[in-house]
Design a protein around this motif. Structure first.
Motif, PDB file in Angstrom:
ATOM      1  N   ARG A 113       0.843  -1.205   0.000  1.00  0.00           N
ATOM      2  CA  ARG A 113       0.000   0.000   0.000  1.00  0.00           C
ATOM      3  C   ARG A 113       0.878   1.255   0.000  1.00  0.00           C
ATOM      4  O   ARG A 113       0.540   2.273  -0.586  1.00  0.00           O
ATOM      5  CB  ARG A 113      -0.925   0.007   1.220  1.00  0.00           C
ATOM      6  CG  ARG A 113      -1.920  -1.127   1.262  1.00  0.00           C
ATOM      7  CD  ARG A 113      -3.088  -0.921   0.306  1.00  0.00           C
ATOM      8  NE  ARG A 113      -2.888  -1.584  -0.966  1.00  0.00           N
ATOM      9  CZ  ARG A 113      -3.222  -2.853  -1.216  1.00  0.00           C
ATOM     10  NH1 ARG A 113      -3.797  -3.576  -0.289  1.00  0.00           N
ATOM     11  NH2 ARG A 113      -3.002  -3.375  -2.399  1.00  0.00           N
TER      12      ARG A 113
ATOM     13  N   TYR B  54       4.028   1.267  -1.257  1.00  0.00           N
ATOM     14  CA  TYR B  54       4.659   1.308  -2.576  1.00  0.00           C
ATOM     15  C   TYR B  54       3.705   1.945  -3.589  1.00  0.00           C
ATOM     16  O   TYR B  54       4.127   2.679  -4.478  1.00  0.00           O
ATOM     17  CB  TYR B  54       5.023  -0.099  -3.075  1.00  0.00           C
ATOM     18  CG  TYR B  54       5.917  -0.917  -2.157  1.00  0.00           C
ATOM     19  CD1 TYR B  54       6.804  -0.306  -1.277  1.00  0.00           C
ATOM     20  CD2 TYR B  54       5.883  -2.307  -2.190  1.00  0.00           C
ATOM     21  CE1 TYR B  54       7.615  -1.064  -0.458  1.00  0.00           C
ATOM     22  CE2 TYR B  54       6.700  -3.066  -1.371  1.00  0.00           C
ATOM     23  CZ  TYR B  54       7.552  -2.444  -0.496  1.00  0.00           C
ATOM     24  OH  TYR B  54       8.356  -3.198   0.316  1.00  0.00           O
ATOM     25  N   GLU B  55       2.407   1.617  -3.459  1.00  0.00           N
ATOM     26  CA  GLU B  55       1.425   2.182  -4.392  1.00  0.00           C
ATOM     27  C   GLU B  55       1.428   3.705  -4.331  1.00  0.00           C
ATOM     28  O   GLU B  55       1.447   4.385  -5.361  1.00  0.00           O
ATOM     29  CB  GLU B  55       0.015   1.660  -4.060  1.00  0.00           C
ATOM     30  CG  GLU B  55      -0.242   0.243  -4.510  1.00  0.00           C
ATOM     31  CD  GLU B  55      -1.642  -0.238  -4.169  1.00  0.00           C
ATOM     32  OE1 GLU B  55      -2.183  -1.040  -4.915  1.00  0.00           O
ATOM     33  OE2 GLU B  55      -2.208   0.191  -3.137  1.00  0.00           O
TER      34      GLU B  55
ATOM     35  N   THR C 115       4.793   5.194  -5.672  1.00  0.00           N
ATOM     36  CA  THR C 115       4.987   5.133  -7.121  1.00  0.00           C
ATOM     37  C   THR C 115       3.984   6.011  -7.851  1.00  0.00           C
ATOM     38  O   THR C 115       4.197   6.362  -9.005  1.00  0.00           O
ATOM     39  CB  THR C 115       4.858   3.690  -7.651  1.00  0.00           C
ATOM     40  OG1 THR C 115       3.596   3.164  -7.235  1.00  0.00           O
ATOM     41  CG2 THR C 115       5.976   2.809  -7.146  1.00  0.00           C
ATOM     42  N   PHE C 116       2.864   6.340  -7.183  1.00  0.00           N
ATOM     43  CA  PHE C 116       1.839   7.151  -7.847  1.00  0.00           C
ATOM     44  C   PHE C 116       2.300   8.593  -7.996  1.00  0.00           C
ATOM     45  O   PHE C 116       2.106   9.221  -9.036  1.00  0.00           O
ATOM     46  CB  PHE C 116       0.537   7.091  -7.039  1.00  0.00           C
ATOM     47  CG  PHE C 116      -0.608   7.812  -7.695  1.00  0.00           C
ATOM     48  CD1 PHE C 116      -1.408   7.157  -8.613  1.00  0.00           C
ATOM     49  CD2 PHE C 116      -0.876   9.136  -7.411  1.00  0.00           C
ATOM     50  CE1 PHE C 116      -2.453   7.809  -9.232  1.00  0.00           C
ATOM     51  CE2 PHE C 116      -1.915   9.805  -8.027  1.00  0.00           C
ATOM     52  CZ  PHE C 116      -2.717   9.140  -8.942  1.00  0.00           C
ATOM     53  N   TYR C 117       2.910   9.145  -6.953  1.00  0.00           N
ATOM     54  CA  TYR C 117       3.294  10.551  -6.975  1.00  0.00           C
ATOM     55  C   TYR C 117       4.693  10.715  -7.551  1.00  0.00           C
ATOM     56  O   TYR C 117       5.645  10.108  -7.063  1.00  0.00           O
ATOM     57  CB  TYR C 117       3.229  11.139  -5.562  1.00  0.00           C
ATOM     58  CG  TYR C 117       1.821  11.215  -5.061  1.00  0.00           C
ATOM     59  CD1 TYR C 117       0.973  12.240  -5.489  1.00  0.00           C
ATOM     60  CD2 TYR C 117       1.299  10.255  -4.209  1.00  0.00           C
ATOM     61  CE1 TYR C 117      -0.337  12.299  -5.063  1.00  0.00           C
ATOM     62  CE2 TYR C 117      -0.011  10.311  -3.781  1.00  0.00           C
ATOM     63  CZ  TYR C 117      -0.824  11.333  -4.211  1.00  0.00           C
ATOM     64  OH  TYR C 117      -2.119  11.396  -3.802  1.00  0.00           O
ATOM     65  N   THR C 118       4.799  11.562  -8.578  1.00  0.00           N
ATOM     66  CA  THR C 118       6.098  11.727  -9.228  1.00  0.00           C
ATOM     67  C   THR C 118       7.075  12.478  -8.332  1.00  0.00           C
ATOM     68  O   THR C 118       8.271  12.493  -8.601  1.00  0.00           O
ATOM     69  CB  THR C 118       5.939  12.495 -10.545  1.00  0.00           C
ATOM     70  OG1 THR C 118       5.224  13.702 -10.269  1.00  0.00           O
ATOM     71  CG2 THR C 118       5.177  11.687 -11.556  1.00  0.00           C
TER      72      THR C 118
ATOM     73  N   LEU D  82      12.311   7.233  -6.524  1.00  0.00           N
ATOM     74  CA  LEU D  82      12.588   5.880  -6.075  1.00  0.00           C
ATOM     75  C   LEU D  82      13.995   5.437  -6.421  1.00  0.00           C
ATOM     76  O   LEU D  82      14.370   4.309  -6.143  1.00  0.00           O
ATOM     77  CB  LEU D  82      11.543   4.928  -6.670  1.00  0.00           C
ATOM     78  CG  LEU D  82      10.119   5.357  -6.277  1.00  0.00           C
ATOM     79  CD1 LEU D  82       9.081   4.587  -7.063  1.00  0.00           C
ATOM     80  CD2 LEU D  82       9.878   5.169  -4.782  1.00  0.00           C
TER      81      LEU D  82
END
Lengths: 194, 686
Positions: A65, A67-68, A71-74, A78
């Motif tokens: 959750r 990681y989601e 990875t969603f927000y630029t 990472l």
């Protein structure tokens, strides 16, 4: 390079407590964005997996959750980035105002392409969508600071100064007060500052 | 009730359902990808769009609440156009690789593109490609085909209870995956293959082996755990190609454990397909007559008191009963169907059943787990418990170890001491049980196979009686079995007769030379090294531990190869259907025993499975009604006595290998190697 463990330092632990306390009991997961931001700042501008796992554990949520979200927000990086993360806006208003020249100056000055980091680890160059400062186009965002009303020359000067570790003044890089008309004030002309 | 008009037809439907469900009640077919009856509503595929009067745009019916007087159209030009549009979008990034896709022929996207699509695309740009993911040894991925319905994510979150899958990235870069590369740890992971509406998630062991239209479908019952899930066996020729779950709301809903689904490759390996007799220390193939004569030579003159029989975990009720009749005819009282030594009391049927019923878990509001880890012993029941816990107001306490539970449990203690405290009402959880409207307890085999198992059973009964677990219309006392054959063996009375020995007694007798002849009906989980000079006759289908020790092997049929009765942990009587024939010279177990009895000069009085069944049902009337659970009245069982202060442990150490079929399965071996936590490696581990 990738750290195996992560823990918030003492100052950040206090901030974590404040953030978690802002949400009702059982809704601590709402603090995930704030905690990831703190973790990214502490880790030198990027989020190692260990940091995301630590945030998941602190907030009692499954790792995937976190990681989601990350990875969603630029804005969450990472992969490791340079000390100065140079984010050049190339969306329409900036483009019309000459963002191509700004981006070209960055490429030429730093000797890297978009998405790359200089060998000395000082700069990472990325292209971003609208930064929301169109009135001062073209703009670039370096870490937390906006540099506005740029052209190729002022971009090069800015990068030079950053590279030398000198203090730079964020905001418009021309003679202009914040977002006031670029041709000079046309109202409130009799004010104390005029 | 709410009144709606759907395509001009007036219909009254229950309030609280969604528009999609209402349309289905009206007999309308609504295409969908993300919506699934047993999962949370997501509303992200947009395939279920319908027209609602006064709404300017089509609405996603799966997530649309119904209202009085709503006028709905499911076949208007607007709906048709919306479906064309959605389908065109879904196919933008979907590869046109149906000829090499394992989902071909049973693909929702393929079917719905045919029925609701436009047949052409205006997309001229490049399609995206997504890296393959590693989901472990069971689920094969081809993520370029994924349409992001998120069914797999929702299944693992809600039903399986392991939050390991997610959607990372966004927009065109969105991917379904674990983010970190590792296999799925759930025992129910195979179900995401069924849920996937496209070919993104397919079965790894079954990959590229056959097409759905080549398969014979046989509706049967699974026996690799004691749940008795409804399954469909897909076979081609003499080979079982795969096993899929079948809808059964009372038992497995539409899920299936990974072992039951993927262990079937074990049916093709290590099979006993010819009778064998040991001569000069080696097992030699022979024909049936030679094998029977070898047995007759040894058994002929033996006294009944020196003959014994043990029935194994996968034995069906008919063959257990046939073996019992044979032992009776030979004058032997030594028989046991509890090869693990569980102190189950055959005196009272309610004392060894899962009385609440699997569906009954939905009505419970407190649960005490004793010496069991349902996640590995019965993943289907574990999913029910999790579902009940998610609904709220379900307090679960655990006595014993329960590693990585999929719902919140309160650890009460490790062993019998805590159990005694609860029985005497001194433990706070006793009050929780008393205050509950429908309290239940689940007693695992791990608590019963101990030497003090009978006392544990009695204490569990005391807890049930003292805290209102057994009352009018509710029985909250449950024994969770791990072996499909156990309840059937107890029902037909395959327990020591007067003066007879139980499993431990038989093995000790064999070791001391007091038992000279031992029949093993698929019994592999006993200590075969302690059988001394005993003459062992193994009737079974796999060359497992029992067969290795045998002096005579009589090859029998596995559960996919015979029509036989099994009784699940609830006491539900279910019958398998033959999908393929047994290999080589193997025969059905009951027929072997019948033929053997004639060779021994004591022909049993039945010549058909029907005649055997009616004799069995006379002994065990509960087995007469297939598919049903005969009522089991409460009674006395268990023996009070001292309990050792030793912690309870689950009876299942490795979920993937519990029986001869799964031990022979290469897929299960891969799961064991890749998914189970590895013991600490030492210098000798290479």
């Amino acid at each position: 390079m990738t750290p195996a463990t992560f823990a918030f330092d003492a100052a950040n632990q206090e901030r974590v407590k404040i953030w978690i306390a802002k949400f009702p009991t059982g809704r601590q997961q709402s603090a995930v964005l704030a905690l990831l931001d703190l973790a990214q700042r502490q880790s030198g501008g990027w989020l190692p997996q260990a940091a995301m796992d630590h945030v998941a554990e602190l907030l009692g949520m499954a790792r995937i959750r976190v990681y989601e979200v990350a990875t969603f927000y630029t804005m969450f990086n990472l992969k490791p980035v340079g000390r100065h993360l140079v984010q050049v806006c190339t969306t329409t208003p900036c483009w019309l105002q000459g963002s191509d020249a700004v981006l070209g100056a960055c490429r030429a000055k730093l000797g890297i392409d978009v998405g790359e980091t200089t060998v000395d680890g000082q700069f990472t160059l990325v292209e971003v969508e609208c930064l929301g400062a169109c009135v001062n186009a073209p703009v670039i965002l370096v870490n937390d600071d906006y540099f506005e009303d740029l052209d190729a020359d002022s971009t090069e000067r800015l990068l030079d100064a950053l590279g030398r570790g000198e203090g730079v003044k964020p905001g418009p890089q021309v003679a202009r007060q914040t977002s006031a008309p670029i041709t000079g004030a046309n109202t409130l002309k009799g004010g104390a500052d005029a | 009730m709410v009144n709606l008009t759907i395509d001009g037809q007036e219909i009254e439907v229950p309030s609280g359902i969604t528009l999609l469900q209402a349309c289905e009640l009206a007999g309308k077919e609504i295409p969908r990808f993300c919506y699934h009856e047993r999962l949370a509503v997501a509303g992200n595929c947009r395939m279920c769009l319908v027209e609602v009067e006064k709404s300017p745009k089509p609405v996603a019916s799966c997530a649309w609440p119904i209202a009085e007087g709503m006028v709905v159209k499911t076949d208007s030009p607007m709906v048709k156009g919306a479906r064309h549009g959605v389908m065109e979008f879904l196919l933008i990034n979907h590869p046109l690789d149906c000829p090499i896709c394992d989902q071909g022929g049973e693909c929702d996207l393929q079917d719905q593109a045919m029925a609701y699509g436009k047949g052409m695309s205006r997309f001229e740009e490049y399609k995206r490609a997504v890296m393959e993911k590693d989901f472990g040894p069971l689920v094969k991925t081809y993520m370029t085909r994924c349409i992001h319905c998120t069914r797999c994510i929702r299944f693992l979150d809600d039903v399986a209870g392991v939050e390991e899958l997610g959607a990372t990235g966004r927009g065109e870069a969105m991917e379904i995956g674990t983010y970190v590369q590792r296999g799925l740890s759930s025992e129910l992971s195979g179900n995401i293959i069924d849920l996937c509406p496209v070919g993104a998630l397919t079965s790894k062991p079954y990959a590229f082996t056959s097409r759905p239209w080549e398969l014979n479908r046989t509706e049967s019952i699974d026996v690799l755990d004691a749940v008795g899930s409804s399954i469909r066996i897909d076979s081609r020729g003499a080979e079982v190609m795969r096993v899929l779950p079948r809808l059964n709301d009372d038992v497995n809903e539409e899920w299936l454990g990974d072992k039951s689904r993927f262990a079937v490759d074990g049916l093709k390996r290590q099979r006993l397909d010819v009778p064998m007799v040991r001569s000069d220390g080696r097992l030699q193939p022979c024909d049936w007559d030679v094998a029977f004569r070898a047995i007759a030579d040894r058994v002929g003159g033996e006294q009944g008191a020196k003959i014994a029989g043990i029935a194994g975990d996968l034995a069906d009720a008919e063959s257990i009963h046939a073996l019992r009749e044979l032992l009776d005819a030979l004058g032997s009282p030594h028989r046991d169907g509890r090869q693990d030594g569980a102190k189950l009391d055959p005196a009272c049927r309610a004392g060894y059943l899962f009385n609440t019923g699997i569906a009954g878990i939905d009505r419970a509001d407190a649960c005490l787990l004793i010496g069991t880890n349902p996640r590995v012993e019965a993943p289907i029941i574990n999913a029910r418990l999790r579902g009940r816990w998610l609904a709220g107001g379900f307090k679960v306490g655990v006595v014993g170890a329960m590693p990585s539970p999929t719902f919140r449990v309160e650890s009460l203690g490790a062993g019998p001491r805590t159990l005694t405290e609860i029985a005497e009402g001194r433990h706070p959880f006793a009050a929780a049980l008393r205050d509950a409207k429908a309290p239940m307890l689940i007693l695992g085999q791990g608590a019963l196979v101990r030497s003090d198992g009978a006392a544990v059973l009695a204490t569990a009964r005391a807890i049930a009686e003292a805290n209102g677990l057994v009352k009018e219309g509710w029985n909250g006392f449950n024994v969770l079995h791990t072996a499909a054959g156990r309840v059937g063996a107890l029902d037909v009375g395959f327990v020591p007769g007067p003066g007879g020995r139980d499993t431990a007694g038989i093995i000790a007798g064999a070791e001391r030379g007091e038992i000279k002849v031992l029949f093993l009906l698929g019994a592999d989980e006993i200590d075969t090294s302690r059988l001394g000079a005993c003459f062992v006759i193994y009737i079974g289908h796999h060359g497992d531990r029992g067969a290795h020790r045998a002096d005579v092997i009589l090859p029998a049929a596995a559960y996919t190869e015979k029509s036989a009765t099994w009784v699940n942990t609830e006491g539900r009587v279910q019958r398998t259907v033959r999908a393929v024939f047994p290999p080589g010279q193997a025969r059905e177990d009951w027929a072997i025993l019948r033929a053997l009895s004639a060779a021994l000069g004591r022909a049993l009085p039945f010549d058909s499975i029907t005649a055997l069944r009616s004799r069995m049902e006379r002994v065990a009337p509960a087995l007469a009604r297939t598919g049903e659970i005969a009522p089991a009245p409460w009674g006395a069982f268990g023996t009070t006595g001292p309990m050792e202060d030793r912690p309870f442990a689950s009876a299942v150490a490795n979920y993937y290998m519990t029986d001869p079929v799964s031990r022979a399965s290469a897929t299960m071996a891969r799961c064991t190697a890749e998914l189970l936590p590895r013991p600490e490696a030492t210098g000798i581990h290479g």
